[in-house]
Write a protein that holds these residues in place. Structure first.
Motif, PDB file in Angstrom:
ATOM      1  N   ALA A  67       0.885  -1.070  -0.053  1.00 55.83           N
ATOM      2  CA  ALA A  67      -0.106   0.074   0.107  1.00 55.83           C
ATOM      3  C   ALA A  67       0.886   1.300  -0.022  1.00 55.83           C
ATOM      4  N   VAL A  68       2.058   1.107   0.658  1.00 52.22           N
ATOM      5  CA  VAL A  68       2.897   2.230   0.919  1.00 52.22           C
ATOM      6  C   VAL A  68       3.309   2.695  -0.587  1.00 52.22           C
ATOM      7  N   ARG A  69       3.894   1.524  -1.228  1.00 48.24           N
ATOM      8  CA  ARG A  69       4.502   1.674  -2.562  1.00 48.24           C
ATOM      9  C   ARG A  69       3.650   2.229  -3.449  1.00 48.24           C
ATOM     10  N   ARG A  70       2.321   1.720  -3.434  1.00 49.82           N
ATOM     11  CA  ARG A  70       1.374   2.174  -4.444  1.00 49.82           C
ATOM     12  C   ARG A  70       1.054   3.728  -4.233  1.00 49.82           C
ATOM     13  N   ARG A  71       0.976   4.030  -2.921  1.00 51.80           N
ATOM     14  CA  ARG A  71       0.521   5.423  -2.338  1.00 51.80           C
ATOM     15  C   ARG A  71       1.715   6.335  -2.999  1.00 51.80           C
ATOM     16  N   ILE A  72       2.933   5.808  -2.975  1.00 53.97           N
ATOM     17  CA  ILE A  72       4.054   6.884  -3.391  1.00 53.97           C
ATOM     18  C   ILE A  72       3.889   6.855  -4.842  1.00 53.97           C
ATOM     19  N   SER A  89     -15.704  -1.659  20.031  1.00 56.44           N
ATOM     20  CA  SER A  89     -16.377  -0.966  21.127  1.00 56.44           C
ATOM     21  C   SER A  89     -17.437   0.263  20.653  1.00 56.44           C
ATOM     22  N   GLY A  90     -17.153   0.686  19.441  1.00 60.26           N
ATOM     23  CA  GLY A  90     -17.891   1.741  18.889  1.00 60.26           C
ATOM     24  C   GLY A  90     -17.658   3.102  19.416  1.00 60.26           C
ATOM     25  N   VAL A  91     -16.734   3.141  20.370  1.00 57.51           N
ATOM     26  CA  VAL A  91     -16.307   4.579  20.893  1.00 57.51           C
ATOM     27  C   VAL A  91     -15.248   5.116  19.959  1.00 57.51           C
ATOM     28  N   LEU A  92     -14.349   4.642  19.278  1.00 57.67           N
ATOM     29  CA  LEU A  92     -13.569   5.399  18.482  1.00 57.67           C
ATOM     30  C   LEU A  92     -13.828   4.996  17.026  1.00 57.67           C
ATOM     31  N   SER A  93     -13.753   6.189  16.181  1.00 52.12           N
ATOM     32  CA  SER A  93     -14.105   5.739  14.771  1.00 52.12           C
ATOM     33  C   SER A  93     -12.843   5.712  14.053  1.00 52.12           C
ATOM     34  N   PRO A  94     -12.735   4.840  13.018  1.00 49.59           N
ATOM     35  CA  PRO A  94     -11.307   4.643  12.221  1.00 49.59           C
ATOM     36  C   PRO A  94     -10.821   5.667  11.692  1.00 49.59           C
ATOM     37  N   ARG A  95      -9.426   5.569  11.725  1.00 53.31           N
ATOM     38  CA  ARG A  95      -8.698   6.794  10.865  1.00 53.31           C
ATOM     39  C   ARG A  95      -9.190   6.455   9.176  1.00 53.31           C
ATOM     40  N   PRO A  96      -9.487   7.451   8.251  1.00 55.51           N
ATOM     41  CA  PRO A  96     -10.090   7.034   7.031  1.00 55.51           C
ATOM     42  C   PRO A  96      -8.931   6.167   6.449  1.00 55.51           C
ATOM     43  N   ALA A  97      -9.512   5.220   5.628  1.00 55.90           N
ATOM     44  CA  ALA A  97      -8.668   4.072   5.034  1.00 55.90           C
ATOM     45  C   ALA A  97      -8.130   4.916   3.657  1.00 55.90           C
ATOM     46  N   ASP A  98      -8.833   5.991   3.237  1.00 52.36           N
ATOM     47  CA  ASP A  98      -8.055   6.524   2.096  1.00 52.36           C
ATOM     48  C   ASP A  98      -7.835   5.799   0.927  1.00 52.36           C
ATOM     49  N   GLU A  99      -9.241   5.468   0.290  1.00 57.51           N
ATOM     50  CA  GLU A  99      -9.091   5.036  -1.176  1.00 57.51           C
ATOM     51  C   GLU A  99      -8.550   6.235  -1.905  1.00 57.51           C
ATOM     52  N   THR A 100      -8.681   7.335  -1.174  1.00 56.30           N
ATOM     53  CA  THR A 100      -8.450   8.542  -1.898  1.00 56.30           C
ATOM     54  C   THR A 100      -7.117   8.830  -2.068  1.00 56.30           C
ATOM     55  N   GLU A 101      -6.286   9.041  -1.181  1.00 57.58           N
ATOM     56  CA  GLU A 101      -5.113  10.016  -1.429  1.00 57.58           C
ATOM     57  C   GLU A 101      -3.836   9.389  -1.752  1.00 57.58           C
ATOM     58  N   ALA A 102      -3.902   7.782  -2.181  1.00 60.46           N
ATOM     59  CA  ALA A 102      -2.875   7.285  -3.027  1.00 60.46           C
ATOM     60  C   ALA A 102      -3.041   7.590  -4.334  1.00 60.46           C
ATOM     61  N   GLU A 103      -4.480   7.868  -4.860  1.00 60.37           N
ATOM     62  CA  GLU A 103      -4.607   7.894  -6.166  1.00 60.37           C
ATOM     63  C   GLU A 103      -4.337   9.520  -6.772  1.00 60.37           C
TER      64      GLU A 103
END
Length: 695
Positions: free
Chosen positions: A271-276, A301-315
């Protein structure tokens, strides 16, 4: 992500960020503290819990080195630790070259095995044992090459050591399993004789359980096998330097830090290589969606929301560099390791490469020049990187000298000057050398140096990660390079181009060669880097905007002698040549924003005198320590830290001691401006009106 509301740590020697187990910066809050660090004053050095990892060997790494010497070395020896035998052999060769080939330098390879109920992380620790009187030489290799183990790697092998008995029991086990016919001395106290080569001065050691087959990554004979007791956590409860044991830290990072599980390390690297590379395909999107699903499943727990997976930013990097494929991107432990290997790659690839000097164009980060000078035949240094230096380089080439490569930064650290890449490319095409550009400060989003370079290197430790808790580096081979197939051949071990000098020099008769590239990024570092970098584009956008606005205010201050920033100065045209002008499509939901390259998040201020710089720095209420590209504003008296023993030399190239380098973070702009306004006000209070001082 680091809390933006938390005040920066201010106690000398504490971690930046505060209370971070794998922090890569350290609090040096005053000018005096920086001088104290450079001079080794006890009030600073003894307080240090961490430091920048290539300059300050982490406390847990120091502990692992000491335990390695106790187990396999002798009382007069010290150890440097590496994640592979090849890296260890390079360190050994460097020590012998500098200390003398009569010295005895040994390598012990320590292998882990799957623990009951634990993870099998495919780890090997290569221990270089050398006479402790040569510690300064060994430290040079650690600092310049950047190939040493990470703090997370050290934690893992400390756990392995915690599972074994005392040194005497280890040696007894080792002696019981040797044939007595090899010349290693890592498992006994008999002195070695003569100049041993890297293989004869080594021994394999494996931590294993009773009645379990041994597992090796590269088996050698004879092998030393150390039996490991059933429990591996007896001494982990003692706490070491951390308050939590390794399993607890992994749990916290995976569950609440939004990291992938360690089992997904290869996915994280991909994922990092593709992001770059900026060449996301449908398959890559699926990989990143899987990463998000894994991160989501860690929190029920539903308390913390996940950090965005970002299909966005590597593209988002679909422009002139879109031709770069993920297979053209190579990951290293840090940016300096990428530069080190770029230099090695050049020497191995070009005809008579080992005989050609390199060129360092412009004033670089200190270790880049050291690498070019200490490995190979040396370097030509054009430290100002201006028109006069370009003319001098042209004259050198016209005079008949064949050079290996031009190394430069875009822009440079700390003067933020941009090299004339168009002109350098024309010279490279005419005279047949490589161009290697470190674009860490410009970064992937703001500048596109690809059309002018053969190799692009970057420190992923900086803005790409942002969280200041993991090291990483990248090397990109540009498909447009005339040497592309040759460079890929060396890195991948693929067949040499037909008719090339590489094919002519290949006497093995094989269609494949040993790959020069070795993936030594520790799995836990990979998943942390992947997590941190998911939103790197949006962070860069915010930092760019804040930095430009801040510099537009600071440039008019009468207290500032000069402000170094790519937007200003004589190299602005060269920066415009590489600044991205094709807008990037940003794809958060319902967003129609478009982004063109900015000027980055780093600038340097100089002052009329050192006392002026000191007052400004001491009253700048932000995090203060080494590194840059953090999610929080970070400042340092750069020249002091990087060139303390050569201040006059640095000044001769326009890098004065009275310089403060500032890396802008994600703070709201009003808070950011208040930091700098307060520091400028302190100058007024200390020295009076600048007009009255003739400034």
């Amino acid at each position: 992500m680091v809390s933006l509301q938390a005040p920066p740590p201010v106690e000398v020697g504490q971690t930046i960020p505060a209370n971070t187990a794998h922090a890569i910066s350290v609090v040096l809050p005053t000018w005096a503290a920086n001088v104290g660090y450079e001079e080794g004053q006890e009030w600073v050095v003894k307080a240090m819990r961490c430091g920048y990892p290539r300059f300050f060997i982490g406390l847990n790494i120091q502990k692992l080195a000491a335990r390695s010497v106790a187990a396999f070395g002798q009382t007069h020896q010290a150890a440097m630790l590496f994640p592979s035998r090849l890296a260890a052999k390079r360190c050994r060769a460097f020590i012998l070259d500098k200390a003398g080939h009569q010295e005895v330098v040994e390598i012990v390879d320590l292998h882990e095995v799957l623990q009951p109920g634990g993870r099998d992380l495919n780890a090997v620790l290569s221990i270089v044992l050398y006479d402790a009187q040569h510690a300064a030489i060994a430290k040079q290799y650690w600092q310049h090459a950047g190939e040493g183990i990470s703090s997370r790697f050290a934690d893992y092998f400390l756990e392995q050591f915690d599972a074994r008995d005392s040194r005497r029991q280890v040696k007894d086990a080792a002696l019981q399993t040797t044939n007595g016919n090899h010349d290693d001395n890592a498992a006994n106290d008999q002195p070695s004789n003569g100049n041993l080569d890297a293989d004869s001065a080594s021994v394999d050691v494996t931590f294993t359980k009773p009645n379990q087959n041994n597992r090796y990554y590269s088996r050698r004979t004879p092998s030393t096998i150390i039996e490991k007791p059933a429990s591996s956590h007896d001494s982990a409860k003692s706490g070491d330097a951390e308050t939590l044991n390794r399993d607890q830290l992994i749990y916290l990072e995976e569950r609440y830090g939004r990291c992938l599980s360690l089992d997904a390390a290869m996915l994280a690297k991909r994922a990092v290589r593709r992001r770059i590379a900026g060449s996301l395909t449908a398959a890559a999107m699926e990989d990143l969606a899987s990463a998000a699903a894994i991160a989501e499943s860690l929190d029920d727990s539903g308390v913390l929301s996940p950090r965005p997976a970002d299909e966005t930013e590597a593209e988002q990097v679909r422009d002139a560099s879109a031709r770069v494929d993920e297979t053209d991107v190579y990951l290293y432990q840090c940016g300096m390791a990428a530069i080190f290997h770029a230099h090695r790659l050049a020497m191995l690839t070009l005809p008579k490469g080992a005989r050609r000097k390199s060129v360092c164009f412009g004033f670089p980060y200190t270790d880049t020049l050291k690498i070019l000078e200490k490995w190979g035949p040396g370097a030509h240094f054009y430290g100002r990187g201006d028109a006069a230096d370009l003319a001098a380089l042209t004259k050198l080439l016209e005079g008949g000298e064949s050079i290996l490569a031009v190394f430069c930064e875009c822009p440079s650290n700390p003067l933020l000057r941009t090299p004339p890449l168009k002109e350098l490319r024309r010279l490279a095409d005419k005279y047949g050398f490589l161009i290697v550009v470190d674009e860490t400060i410009g970064n992937f989003i703001n500048v596109d140096v690809g059309p002018f370079t053969d190799i692009v290197v970057s420190s992923l430790t900086k803005i790409f990660s942002g969280d200041s808790n993991v090291m990483g580096g990248s090397l990109i081979v540009m498909p447009t390079s005339p040497f592309y197939s040759h460079l890929k051949c060396m890195l991948d071990g693929s067949p040499a181009p037909r008719g090339s000098h590489l094919a002519a020099n290949d006497s093995s008769g094989s269609s494949h060669r040993q790959p020069e590239y070795e993936d030594n990024i520790w799995c836990e570092d990979a998943v942390t880097l992947e997590r941190n970098s998911r939103d790197f584009v949006s962070r860069i956008m915010r930092v760019d905007a804040s930095t430009e606005k801040l510099c537009d205010l600071l440039v008019d201050s009468p207290w500032v002698a000069e402000l170094f920033y790519p937007k200003y100065g004589s190299t602005r045209a060269a920066y415009d040549d590489v600044k991205r002008t094709t807008p990037l499509e940003l794809a958060p939901p319902h967003s129609t924003d478009r982004f063109e390259g900015g000027f980055g998040g780093l600038f340097s201020l100089t002052f009329a005198s050192i006392p002026h710089a000191q007052v400004f720095f001491d009253n700048l209420h932000c995090a203060k320590g080494p590194s840059l590209g953090t999610n929080f504003t970070l400042a340092s008296p750069y020249t002091l830290l990087a060139h303390y023993t050569e201040l006059d030399w640095a000044a001769s190239f326009g890098v004065p001691t009275a310089l403060v380098r500032c890396s802008v973070g994600l703070e709201p702009f009003d808070k950011l401006w208040a930091m700098f306004e307060r520091a400028l006000d302190a100058l007024d209070k200390q020295f009076g009106s600048p007009a009255n001082l003739g400034l």
